[in-house]
Design a protein around this motif. Structure first.
Motif, PDB file in Angstrom:
ATOM      1  N   ARG A  71     -84.566  14.229  71.715  1.00 52.65           N
ATOM      2  CA  ARG A  71     -83.905  14.879  70.561  1.00 52.65           C
ATOM      3  C   ARG A  71     -83.223  13.966  69.864  1.00 52.65           C
ATOM      4  NH1 ARG A  71     -85.905  18.367  74.272  1.00 52.65           N
ATOM      5  NH2 ARG A  71     -86.761  20.225  73.342  1.00 52.65           N
ATOM      6  N   MET A  72     -82.031  13.443  70.416  1.00 50.91           N
ATOM      7  CA  MET A  72     -81.076  12.558  69.818  1.00 50.91           C
ATOM      8  C   MET A  72     -81.864  11.101  69.253  1.00 50.91           C
ATOM      9  SD  MET A  72     -77.395  12.854  71.704  1.00 50.91           S
ATOM     10  CE  MET A  72     -76.547  14.247  71.678  1.00 50.91           C
ATOM     11  N   ARG A  73     -83.049  10.733  70.018  1.00 52.94           N
ATOM     12  CA  ARG A  73     -83.601   9.598  69.428  1.00 52.94           C
ATOM     13  C   ARG A  73     -84.324   9.881  68.266  1.00 52.94           C
ATOM     14  NH1 ARG A  73     -88.660   7.219  72.920  1.00 52.94           N
ATOM     15  NH2 ARG A  73     -87.233   7.878  74.674  1.00 52.94           N
ATOM     16  N   LEU A  74     -84.924  11.022  67.963  1.00 50.19           N
ATOM     17  CA  LEU A  74     -85.361  11.478  66.689  1.00 50.19           C
ATOM     18  C   LEU A  74     -84.523  11.508  65.482  1.00 50.19           C
ATOM     19  CD1 LEU A  74     -88.036  14.137  67.818  1.00 50.19           C
ATOM     20  CD2 LEU A  74     -88.344  11.626  67.459  1.00 50.19           C
ATOM     21  N   GLU A  75     -83.232  11.838  65.959  1.00 49.42           N
ATOM     22  CA  GLU A  75     -82.492  11.966  64.896  1.00 49.42           C
ATOM     23  C   GLU A  75     -82.128  10.596  64.211  1.00 49.42           C
ATOM     24  OE1 GLU A  75     -81.214  14.766  63.468  1.00 49.42           O
ATOM     25  OE2 GLU A  75     -82.225  16.206  64.722  1.00 49.42           O
ATOM     26  N   LEU A  76     -82.063   9.766  65.073  1.00 47.93           N
ATOM     27  CA  LEU A  76     -81.854   8.221  64.460  1.00 47.93           C
ATOM     28  C   LEU A  76     -82.603   7.863  63.381  1.00 47.93           C
ATOM     29  CD1 LEU A  76     -80.982   6.172  67.580  1.00 47.93           C
ATOM     30  CD2 LEU A  76     -79.499   7.153  66.019  1.00 47.93           C
ATOM     31  N   TYR A  77     -84.017   8.438  63.307  1.00 49.63           N
ATOM     32  CA  TYR A  77     -85.186   8.181  62.367  1.00 49.63           C
ATOM     33  C   TYR A  77     -85.516   9.306  61.409  1.00 49.63           C
ATOM     34  CZ  TYR A  77     -85.393   4.554  66.090  1.00 49.63           C
ATOM     35  OH  TYR A  77     -85.261   3.620  66.796  1.00 49.63           O
ATOM     36  N   ALA A  78     -84.675  10.271  61.344  1.00 51.55           N
ATOM     37  CA  ALA A  78     -84.939  11.349  60.704  1.00 51.55           C
ATOM     38  C   ALA A  78     -84.358  11.143  59.297  1.00 51.55           C
ATOM     39  CB  ALA A  78     -84.233  12.757  61.052  1.00 51.55           C
ATOM     40  N   THR A  79     -85.166  11.601  58.279  1.00 49.36           N
ATOM     41  CA  THR A  79     -84.960  11.113  56.896  1.00 49.36           C
ATOM     42  C   THR A  79     -84.160  12.429  56.046  1.00 49.36           C
ATOM     43  OG1 THR A  79     -86.912  11.782  56.133  1.00 49.36           O
ATOM     44  CG2 THR A  79     -86.771   9.484  56.625  1.00 49.36           C
ATOM     45  N   GLU A  80     -83.263  12.118  55.058  1.00 44.87           N
ATOM     46  CA  GLU A  80     -82.418  13.192  54.367  1.00 44.87           C
ATOM     47  C   GLU A  80     -81.901  14.102  55.426  1.00 44.87           C
ATOM     48  OE1 GLU A  80     -82.598  13.553  50.892  1.00 44.87           O
ATOM     49  OE2 GLU A  80     -83.502  11.504  50.620  1.00 44.87           O
ATOM     50  N   GLN A  81     -81.975  15.546  55.022  1.00 49.55           N
ATOM     51  CA  GLN A  81     -81.511  16.483  55.955  1.00 49.55           C
ATOM     52  C   GLN A  81     -82.654  17.338  56.591  1.00 49.55           C
ATOM     53  OE1 GLN A  81     -78.664  16.781  56.909  1.00 49.55           O
ATOM     54  NE2 GLN A  81     -77.309  15.860  55.087  1.00 49.55           N
ATOM     55  N   ARG A  82     -83.909  16.500  56.925  1.00 47.73           N
ATOM     56  CA  ARG A  82     -85.081  17.417  57.588  1.00 47.73           C
ATOM     57  C   ARG A  82     -85.374  16.937  58.777  1.00 47.73           C
ATOM     58  NH1 ARG A  82     -86.259  15.591  52.386  1.00 47.73           N
ATOM     59  NH2 ARG A  82     -87.671  14.281  53.244  1.00 47.73           N
ATOM     60  N   PRO A  83     -85.750  17.696  59.805  1.00 47.92           N
ATOM     61  CA  PRO A  83     -86.339  17.180  61.009  1.00 47.92           C
ATOM     62  C   PRO A  83     -87.306  16.144  60.959  1.00 47.92           C
ATOM     63  CG  PRO A  83     -86.480  19.571  60.846  1.00 47.92           C
ATOM     64  CD  PRO A  83     -86.161  19.238  59.588  1.00 47.92           C
ATOM     65  N   TYR A  84     -87.515  15.245  61.873  1.00 44.93           N
ATOM     66  CA  TYR A  84     -88.305  14.178  62.021  1.00 44.93           C
ATOM     67  C   TYR A  84     -89.875  14.514  61.597  1.00 44.93           C
ATOM     68  CZ  TYR A  84     -90.605   9.993  63.743  1.00 44.93           C
ATOM     69  OH  TYR A  84     -91.357   8.825  63.823  1.00 44.93           O
ATOM     70  N   GLY A  85     -90.432  13.889  60.774  1.00 40.42           N
ATOM     71  CA  GLY A  85     -91.763  14.138  60.566  1.00 40.42           C
ATOM     72  C   GLY A  85     -91.866  15.113  59.536  1.00 40.42           C
ATOM     73  N   MET A  86     -91.121  15.654  59.044  1.00 41.00           N
ATOM     74  CA  MET A  86     -91.342  16.999  57.992  1.00 41.00           C
ATOM     75  C   MET A  86     -91.108  16.747  56.943  1.00 41.00           C
ATOM     76  SD  MET A  86     -89.700  20.731  58.156  1.00 41.00           S
ATOM     77  CE  MET A  86     -90.066  22.060  57.034  1.00 41.00           C
ATOM     78  N   PRO A  87     -91.906  16.754  55.789  1.00 42.32           N
ATOM     79  CA  PRO A  87     -91.809  16.465  54.516  1.00 42.32           C
ATOM     80  C   PRO A  87     -90.945  17.540  53.718  1.00 42.32           C
ATOM     81  CG  PRO A  87     -93.934  17.684  54.711  1.00 42.32           C
ATOM     82  CD  PRO A  87     -93.207  17.251  56.084  1.00 42.32           C
ATOM     83  N   TYR A  88     -90.465  17.364  52.806  1.00 39.84           N
ATOM     84  CA  TYR A  88     -89.384  18.107  51.895  1.00 39.84           C
ATOM     85  C   TYR A  88     -90.225  19.437  51.117  1.00 39.84           C
ATOM     86  CZ  TYR A  88     -86.570  20.362  48.892  1.00 39.84           C
ATOM     87  OH  TYR A  88     -85.746  21.422  47.918  1.00 39.84           O
ATOM     88  N   THR A  89     -90.152  20.668  51.832  1.00 40.01           N
ATOM     89  CA  THR A  89     -90.550  21.786  50.982  1.00 40.01           C
ATOM     90  C   THR A  89     -89.482  22.679  50.941  1.00 40.01           C
ATOM     91  OG1 THR A  89     -91.236  22.848  53.186  1.00 40.01           O
ATOM     92  CG2 THR A  89     -92.841  21.189  52.028  1.00 40.01           C
ATOM     93  N   SER A  90     -89.816  23.646  50.027  1.00 37.86           N
ATOM     94  CA  SER A  90     -88.714  24.871  49.768  1.00 37.86           C
ATOM     95  C   SER A  90     -88.568  25.435  51.210  1.00 37.86           C
ATOM     96  CB  SER A  90     -89.126  25.632  48.660  1.00 37.86           C
ATOM     97  OG  SER A  90     -88.234  26.915  48.782  1.00 37.86           O
ATOM     98  N   PRO A  91     -87.346  25.911  52.020  1.00 41.49           N
ATOM     99  CA  PRO A  91     -87.455  26.479  53.028  1.00 41.49           C
ATOM    100  C   PRO A  91     -87.780  27.838  52.861  1.00 41.49           C
ATOM    101  CG  PRO A  91     -85.210  25.989  52.128  1.00 41.49           C
ATOM    102  CD  PRO A  91     -86.110  25.249  51.189  1.00 41.49           C
ATOM    103  N   VAL A  92     -87.988  28.436  51.735  1.00 48.07           N
ATOM    104  CA  VAL A  92     -88.131  29.877  51.837  1.00 48.07           C
ATOM    105  C   VAL A  92     -89.608  30.323  51.368  1.00 48.07           C
ATOM    106  CG1 VAL A  92     -87.451  31.916  50.491  1.00 48.07           C
ATOM    107  CG2 VAL A  92     -85.867  30.143  50.884  1.00 48.07           C
TER     108      VAL A  92
END
Length: 663
Positions: A345-366
Motif C-alpha cells: 500500500r505504501m509502495r502505491l502511494e509513491l506513484y499516485a498522482t495528484e490527490q487520488r488513489p493509484y490508477g484512478m482518473p480524476y472524476t467528481s467524487p459525488v
C-alpha cells in the motif's frame, strides 16, 4: 523606687510626651506596661518581652492580617455549623446498620455517576460501519481541513467511478518502497518483543504474502526495529544484553513515555539514523529519483528478522550501502502487522498522482444517483469558513511539480482529524521537516497521534500532503469489543460484503423518488441499515466475546474468529457441527482470491499474549486448501492447471502432493 512606680502606674492617664523615653531594662518591665503596649499593634515588635512571649511573636511574623483571620474563622464556623446540622438531622445514620446502608448507597451513587460521565465523555458510543468502509473506499487524499467534512459515521459518498481494486495488476512491476518501521516498546515488554520477532517481523507469510508469495522481494527494503526510552535502573543490564543479542533496538535520549515527546524524539532520531537496504533486483519500472536518493551509509550489522535479500547480500562479502527510507512509520507493540500488505500500500502511494488513489482518473467524487449522509455532523473547527459542510464536494489540490519528493501521511483516519496511533507513517521529506522545524518542537506534549496531525497542518505545503487512509483493513482484535473490532478479515469475505452493501444501496436508490437517498436517524429503517453496516458474525460492540460452542479445540476456536466463516456462525443445536464447518472452511488461496496481497494490514488492541498467538495462527499458519477444496482439486486436475497457473509463476505449488503436505 516609689516615685518610679507611681509614674509607671499613672502612665495610662498622662499625655504622651513628644519624645519617647528610653526603654526600660527587661527585668524592670511591669505587667501593666506590657498589657498597654500589647494592645498597640505598632509596639508589639519593638518591645522587650519574656522568652516565651518572644517565641510566640516571632512565630506569627508571617501570619495573615486580623481581617483575614476573622474571615477564615467565620468560614470555619459556618462549615462546622452546616456539618453540625447534617449530623443532627433525623435521617442521618447513627446505628451500625444504617451507617453500612448509607455507605452502600453512596458507593452505588459514586459508581453510577462515574459510569454516566464515562459514557457522556466517551466519543465511541456505537460500532462503526466497517462494511461501508470496505465497500466505499476513499477516492481522495486531500487533507480534511481542505475539503468538506464527512458526516458521521464518516462514510465516503458513493463515487461515479469506484477506485480500482487492490492490488493492481502492475504492483510487482514497481520497485519496492523503503520502509523503516519502529515498534514502540518499553523495557519490561520482553515477551511481546520476542513474540513480534518470531511472528510477523520474520514469518514468510508476513513478508512474502499469501500463497507462494514473491520470495520476499516486496519487503526486501522493510526494516523492523524496537524503539524504547531510557530504561529504568533495574532494567539497564537486561536491555543491554538484549540489544547485543538481537541488534534491533533503539534507545532514545528521553525518558520512557507515551505522550510526552517520544514520537517526536523518534522522528528526530530517524532523520539522521534511519537507513534501509537498496533495491537488490531489476524491475520493469525504474527506481524513482528523489532528493534523498543520493544519501548512503555502509551496510550495518543485521538483525535476525531483517530481509532475506539483505542477508544474502551481506554474505557476499561486499554488501551494498544502505539508503534513506521512503517512509518512516511507528506501530504500537499491541498491534499485529502483515508487512507485505503494508509495504504494498505504501509502495502505491509513491506513484499516485495528484490527490487520488493509484490508477484512478480524476472524476467528481459525488454520485448523482446516490449518496449516504447522516445529519449528525461533527463540524471541523479548523476548516475554511467559506466551505459548506453539507456540500460533500471535494476540491482537487494541484501538486507543485517543482517538488518531486512524495508528501504522504498514511494510516487510519479517525473522525476526519488524525491518523490513529496504532500505526501511521510519514514520507521521508515530512520526517526531515518534522525534525528541524522549530514550531513542531513546541507541540510534542499530548496525545501523540493528534499532535502528529497538527504537525502536518503546520507544513508549508500542508494542502499538498496526501492523507491516505485505510479504514477497511486496519481494525481491533475480535475479542476487544471496541467500536473498531470485528472478525479477522480476508479478501474473499470483503468481496461478499461489497456485493451485499451495493445491493442494499441500489435497492434504497431505486425506492427513492428523487434518486438521492439519505440514510439518517429520522428515516424509516435507518437505524437497522446502519446496524447492518456494522454487523459482524464474530463480535458485537460492548459485549464480551463468547465462542460459538463451549467445546472447541484451538484450531476451531481460531477459525471461529474469522469474519463470515461457517465456524463463526455455529450455534448450539444447529445441524452443522464443528467438523463439517472445519471441512468446508476456505483455504488461503480462496481467502486471498489467488492474490499475494489484498487483505488485513494491522490488527490492533491485542492486550493479551493469547490474543496475539490467535492472530498469528489465523494469518500465518492457515492451510492453502481446506479438505473440501483439496478433494475438489484432485477430482478436476485439468481445471486446477488452467485456473491457477495463470495466476502464480511457479505452478509446482499446486501439485496435489504439495497441497496435501500443506495440510
Amino acid at each position: 523606687m516609689p516615685g518610679r512606680s507611681s509614674s509607671d502606674s499613672s502612665s495610662s492617664t498622662t499625655p504622651t510626651p513628644s519624645r519617647a523615653s528610653s526603654p526600660l531594662p527587661f527585668s524592670l518591665h511591669s505587667s501593666s506596661s506590657s498589657e498597654t503596649e500589647s494592645s498597640s499593634p505598632l509596639l508589639g515588635l519593638g518591645r522587650y518581652t519574656s522568652s516565651g512571649e518572644s517565641r510566640w511573636i516571632w512565630r506569627n511574623l508571617g501570619s495573615s492580617s486580623p481581617r483575614r483571620r476573622k474571615r477564615d474563622g467565620r468560614r470555619w464556623r459556618t462549615f462546622k455549623g452546616i456539618l453540625r446540622r447534617i449530623v443532627r438531622h433525623p435521617l442521618f445514620p447513627r446505628q451500625p446498620l444504617t451507617i453500612i446502608i448509607a455507605l452502600l448507597v453512596f458507593t452505588v451513587f459514586a459508581i453510577s455517576l462515574t459510569l454516566i460521565l464515562l459514557y457522556v465523555l466517551n466519543p465511541d458510543k456505537e460500532a462503526l460501519p466497517w462494511r461501508a468502509y470496505c465497500t466505499i473506499p476513499p477516492t481522495t487524499s486531500v487533507p480534511p481541513r481542505y475539503r468538506n467534512a464527512l458526516p458521521y459515521p464518516y462514510i465516503s459518498p458513493l463515487p461515479k467511478v469506484m477506485p480500482p481494486s487492490f492490488p493492481p495488476d502492475d504492483l510487482d512491476t514497481l520497485p519496492p518502497a523503503g520502509l523503516f518501521l519502529a515498534v514502540f516498546s518499553m523495557d519490561s515488554s520482553l515477551e511481546r518483543r520476542m513474540l513480534i520477532r518470531t511472528t510477523w517481523a520474520a514469518h514468510p507469510r508476513s513478508r512474502n504474502g499469501a500463497g507462494e508469495g514473491d520470495g520476499g522481494m516486496g519487503t526486501s527494503r522493510t526494516v523492523v526495529r524496537f524503539v524504547l526510552g531510557q530504561p529504568r535502573k533495574g532494567w539497564e543490564r537486561r536491555i543491554q544484553s538484549e540489544m547485543e543479542m538481537y541488534n534491533d533496538m533503539i534507545i532514545l535520549p528521553c525518558p520512557e513515555n507515551m505522550n510526552s515527546g517520544k514520537s517526536h524524539a523518534y522522528f528526530t532520531w530517524a532523520a539522521s539514523n534511519a537507513w534501509v537496504p537498496p533495491v537488490y533486483f531489476n524491475t520493469t519500472h525504474p527506481v524513482p529519483e528523489f532528493t534523498y536518493s543520493n544519501q548512503y551509509t555502509p551496510a550495518p550489522r543485521l538483525a535476525p528478522h531483517d530481509p532475506y535479500l539483505a542477508w544474502k547480500d551481506s554474505a557476499s562479502g561486499h554488501p551494498r550501502p544502505w539508503v534513506r527510507p521512503d517512509y518512516v512509520a511507528k506501530v504500537d507493540d499491541d498491534a499485529f502487522v502483515m508487512l507485505a500488505e503494508l509495504e504494498a500500500r505504501m509502495r502505491l502511494e509513491l506513484y499516485a498522482t495528484e490527490q487520488r488513489p493509484y490508477g484512478m482518473p480524476y472524476t467528481s467524487p459525488v454520485s448523482t444517483s446516490f449518496r449516504v449522509e447522516v445529519p449528525k455532523v461533527e463540524p471541523q473547527t479548523d476548516a475554511p469558513a467559506d466551505t459548506p459542510i453539507s456540500s460533500m464536494v471535494e476540491r482537487e489540490m494541484p501538486r507543485d511539480e517543482s517538488v518531486n519528493d512524495p508528501l504522504v501521511y498514511w494510516g487510519y483516519l479517525v473522525k476526519e482529524k488524525f491518523m490513529a496511533g496504532e500505526l501511521y507513517g510519514l514520507s521521508w521529506s515530512l520526517v526531515d521537516w518534522v525534525s528541524k522545524d522549530p514550531s513542531v518542537k513546541g507541540l510534542t506534549k499530548g496525545a501523540e497521534d493528534k499532535q502528529t496531525a497538527k504537525w502536518m497542518g503546520l507544513h508549508p505545503l500542508a494542502a499538498e500532503i496526501r492523507w491516505s487512509s485505510d479504514r477497511c483493513w486496519i481494525y481491533d482484535h475480535p475479542r476487544s469489543g471496541t467500536v473498531y473490532s470485528h472478525g479477522f478479515l480476508f479478501p474473499s469475505e470483503v468481496s461478499r460484503v461489497k456485493k451485499s452493501v451495493l445491493a442494499l444501496l441500489d435497492k434504497v436508490s431505486r425506492n427513492s423518488s428523487t434518486g438521492t437517498t439519505f440514510v439518517s436517524n429520522t428515516a424509516v429503517g435507518a437505524s437497522s441499515t446502519l446496524l447492518s453496516l456494522s454487523h459482524s458474525s464474530v463480535s458485537a460492540f460492548g459485549t464480551r466475546y463468547q465462542q460459538p460452542l463451549q467445546e472447541m479445540d484451538l484450531a476451531h476456536s481460531v477459525e471461529a474468529l474469522v469474519e463470515g466463516s461457517y465456524m463463526s456462525e455455529l450455534q448450539e443445536g444447529k445441524s452443522m457441527g464443528t467438523e463439517q464447518a472445519w471441512r468446508t472452511r476456505e483455504g488461503r488461496i480462496t481467502q486471498y482470491k489467488n492474490k499475494r496481497v489484498g487483505g488485513t494490514v494491522v490488527v490492533h488492541f491485542i492486550k493479551k499474549h493469547m490474543w496475539f498467538l490467535e492472530t498469528a495462527l489465523a494469518f500465518l499458519e492457515g492451510d492453502n486448501y481446506s479438505q473440501v477444496e483439496l478433494e475438489s482439486l484432485n477430482a478436476d486436475e485439468g481445471r486446477l492447471n488452467v485456473g491457477l497457473t495463470s495466476v502464480w509463476t511457479d505452478s509446482s505449488v499446486f501439485k496435489p502432493t504439495n497441497a496435501s503436505a500443506a495440510l
